[in-house]
Design a protein around this motif. Structure first.
Motif, PDB file in Angstrom:
ATOM      1  N   VAL A  37       0.881  -1.259   0.002  1.00 49.20           N
ATOM      2  CA  VAL A  37       0.107  -0.054   0.035  1.00 49.20           C
ATOM      3  C   VAL A  37       0.904   1.181   0.078  1.00 49.20           C
ATOM      4  N   ARG A  38       0.295   2.338  -0.387  1.00 52.88           N
ATOM      5  CA  ARG A  38       1.229   3.545  -0.832  1.00 52.88           C
ATOM      6  C   ARG A  38       0.440   4.747   0.010  1.00 52.88           C
ATOM      7  N   ASP A  39       1.359   5.700   0.772  1.00 52.34           N
ATOM      8  CA  ASP A  39       1.029   6.838   1.549  1.00 52.34           C
ATOM      9  C   ASP A  39       2.266   7.723   1.250  1.00 52.34           C
ATOM     10  N   HIS A  40       1.986   8.853   1.737  1.00 53.57           N
ATOM     11  CA  HIS A  40       3.186   9.687   1.666  1.00 53.57           C
ATOM     12  C   HIS A  40       3.541  10.810   2.784  1.00 53.57           C
TER      13      HIS A  40
ATOM     14  N   MET B 175       5.412  14.875   3.949  1.00 57.40           N
ATOM     15  CA  MET B 175       6.216  15.763   3.296  1.00 57.40           C
ATOM     16  C   MET B 175       7.123  16.450   4.597  1.00 57.40           C
ATOM     17  N   ILE B 176       8.146  16.306   4.614  1.00 62.93           N
ATOM     18  CA  ILE B 176       9.118  16.654   5.709  1.00 62.93           C
ATOM     19  C   ILE B 176      10.260  17.568   5.402  1.00 62.93           C
TER      20      ILE B 176
ATOM     21  N   ALA C 281      11.504  17.046   1.548  1.00 62.37           N
ATOM     22  CA  ALA C 281      11.207  16.209   0.552  1.00 62.37           C
ATOM     23  C   ALA C 281       9.833  15.436   0.746  1.00 62.37           C
ATOM     24  N   THR C 282       9.186  15.338  -0.128  1.00 57.03           N
ATOM     25  CA  THR C 282       8.192  14.369  -0.386  1.00 57.03           C
ATOM     26  C   THR C 282       8.502  13.055  -0.147  1.00 57.03           C
TER      27      THR C 282
ATOM     28  N   VAL D  53       7.015   9.556  -1.105  1.00 56.47           N
ATOM     29  CA  VAL D  53       6.006   8.494  -1.396  1.00 56.47           C
ATOM     30  C   VAL D  53       6.663   7.176  -0.620  1.00 56.47           C
TER      31      VAL D  53
ATOM     32  N   HIS E  68      -3.443   0.209   5.075  1.00 55.66           N
ATOM     33  CA  HIS E  68      -3.328   1.662   5.132  1.00 55.66           C
ATOM     34  C   HIS E  68      -3.244   2.295   6.326  1.00 55.66           C
TER      35      HIS E  68
ATOM     36  N   SER F  45       4.838  13.644   9.641  1.00 57.32           N
ATOM     37  CA  SER F  45       3.993  14.259   8.609  1.00 57.32           C
ATOM     38  C   SER F  45       3.939  15.797   8.921  1.00 57.32           C
ATOM     39  N   TYR F  46       4.570  16.497   8.094  1.00 54.01           N
ATOM     40  CA  TYR F  46       4.431  17.911   8.103  1.00 54.01           C
ATOM     41  C   TYR F  46       5.384  18.631   9.324  1.00 54.01           C
TER      42      TYR F  46
ATOM     43  N   GLU G 124      11.785   9.440  -3.276  1.00 55.77           N
ATOM     44  CA  GLU G 124      12.148  10.806  -2.986  1.00 55.77           C
ATOM     45  C   GLU G 124      12.019  11.740  -4.065  1.00 55.77           C
TER      46      GLU G 124
END
Lengths: 133, 133, 133, 133, 133, 133
Positions: free
Chosen positions: E6-9, E11-12, E30-31, E33, E56, E67-68, E120
């Motif tokens: 499964v995929r998520d992401h 942004m840091i 970077a984002t 994924v 997920h 995240s963030y 990345e």
């Protein structure tokens, strides 16, 4: 023109009526990866077209009633072929109503258009794009 | 505007004349992943722009004469640089003729335009888009 | 280890039994983009694992009986949940039989394994990989 | 209309001011995959919109000053939210100046427009497209 | 071996210490994924490795604290370079704990391994894969 | 096992000898998108497998002699079919030599293996993966 585009997906069953569809006249299904693009001539005071989080929610609100459904049994679609291009227009209509009703956080007529893309596989997709006003 | 877009590919050899091309003046080659988008203002009675199967066939018919060829030896291209953008136009011209001749299953002038995209790598592509009439 | 991998897809309807599936217990559908990887320790005299064209045909032969089908009505799958991972194994079994029967153009035990990947959306996929012997 | 599009990327830190951004008000970051599309009505004598190598260099020249930076500390962006759509416009402005100054190898007004796309993840991107003249 | 992925992401922001990193020693971002693959030798009675929805959620639970964020300020990472490969291992460790504690809906030692991939950009990614037991 | 993977590409012409290749016996060409994965059991003191910048350079060094070439005329490949899988091995051999000679910034035998993937189109690719020692 600025565009902000967000992605989600649905997994649905359906069948088509019409000889042109060949084997797709049988009950089958699809994953539609849906890109919704929101267009504006200018950025607002925050420097955005619309908030990406809100765009994701607005798209999700249109897709949820279709998600994990047999579209042949959705009353709203009775007598229609729920083709990829037809569903682009359905998503457009839902998001256009939200935009016109001011539910996307951008007042008045600042959102100018929408571009909806449904990818049905790695080799085929459809798109509907139109101004909002 | 509705668009239906299908994907295929060709693998060709060619070389370019002109100093601007640097090492690409040598005989080399490319895989072109080709997206052909067919545009219409309205859906037909089946709820489609054109049949996706027929769109795939129409694109294939344009690509087959180029497939596994050295484009430097194709008489039609004599004296031309077969750049990515040039080939977009070549695919456009072939599909435009089919559309205007009514060979794509949509009568009269209902198909309004074409958008052809050739991706030559993960970092470069070209596109040609124009109305049909 | 060498691998040659080819891609195709199917569009199917199905439903799942089991509370874990939530809304996916309803009749819905999916596009599965299918990658079939053929593995060998050595290349043959032509410099290949197997011919890519033949690999595409072998994969197509497994997928065609499922294409544009409601998998709930396929006798072979009766009583099974046709999950993404289950279908990976189904494709594996079909291609493994072809490989073991020498139908893929590579004699004896030169093909060593298969890796089958089914992508059901841009955010989820399954894989089955195993040696052939 | 012809378009030639090239891809590069930057990896930056930044933060946003405004409640609409929620957790993105904190210092965070992004990889932006940047597609720059150069548009022209006609191909030049070489059969190109502009040289793809030169397009890559022109895009790189705009991106390098931002690369591996905290955009909150870039003087030019003081008081601005460096959103994805804002940065599309920034890249547009830089490439538009190069195009108008004749630095892209195409004389006069032959380049007609630019389309800049920044993908911030697999589910969100922004775009700015406008004529050059 | 079966794998469900499964995929998520996220942004840091972060910076690296060490001359090898060149400009990436500056604060940037970077984002990522993130693909999380869960591996098992057999499918359970439902025909799955683990439920994709639960996969997920499990991945989201590991990613949300990052995240963030500016990873330079996350106490757990003090004195570490939060490289793409380091973060692969961090995600692995979090999901491995959940798997070993039986929180992923698969009893005992039926989950055999994890494969974590962080992309990345369109040209670089890292992976960590290891058995669970 | 950790892997760091970087991407580049080449555009080449070639032809194949052998009836199995059908139309690909003619002079044609390909874009190969090349992923080179470098594997290690542990991260070094910087928290990396190898530096991503150096990985890109090492891959570029192997690809440059092939770039924009007709591989039929490369002396090293005389009498060989330069198939996608053959070229995977060629890239592997070049990077393996660099790794074994300690040119990738990781001493001794800390780099354990390489995985090379060449994508020739959106529907076909090949891979070669092997330990280094």
């Amino acid at each position: 023109m600025f565009t902000v585009e967000v992605r989600d997906h649905i997994m649905i069953a359906h069948s088509f009526r019409g000889e042109v569809f060949g084997p797709a006249q049988r009950l089958h299904g699809a994953t539609f990866v849906v890109d919704a693009g929101f267009m504006a001539d200018t950025l607002d005071d925050n420097g955005i077209v619309i908030d990406i989080g809100r765009a994701h929610e607005a798209l999700k609100a249109i897709l949820t009633p279709l998600s994990y459904r047999n579209l042949d049994e959705v009353p709203e679609f009775k007598g229609k072929n729920t083709t990829t291009e037809f569903l682009c227009k359905h998503v457009y209509d839902g998001l256009a109503k939200a935009a016109r009703d001011g539910e996307l956080g951008r007042p008045g007529r600042e959102l100018k258009g929408l571009r909806i893309t449904l990818s049905e596989s790695h080799v085929a997709r459809a798109q509907y794009e139109a101004p909002l006003w």
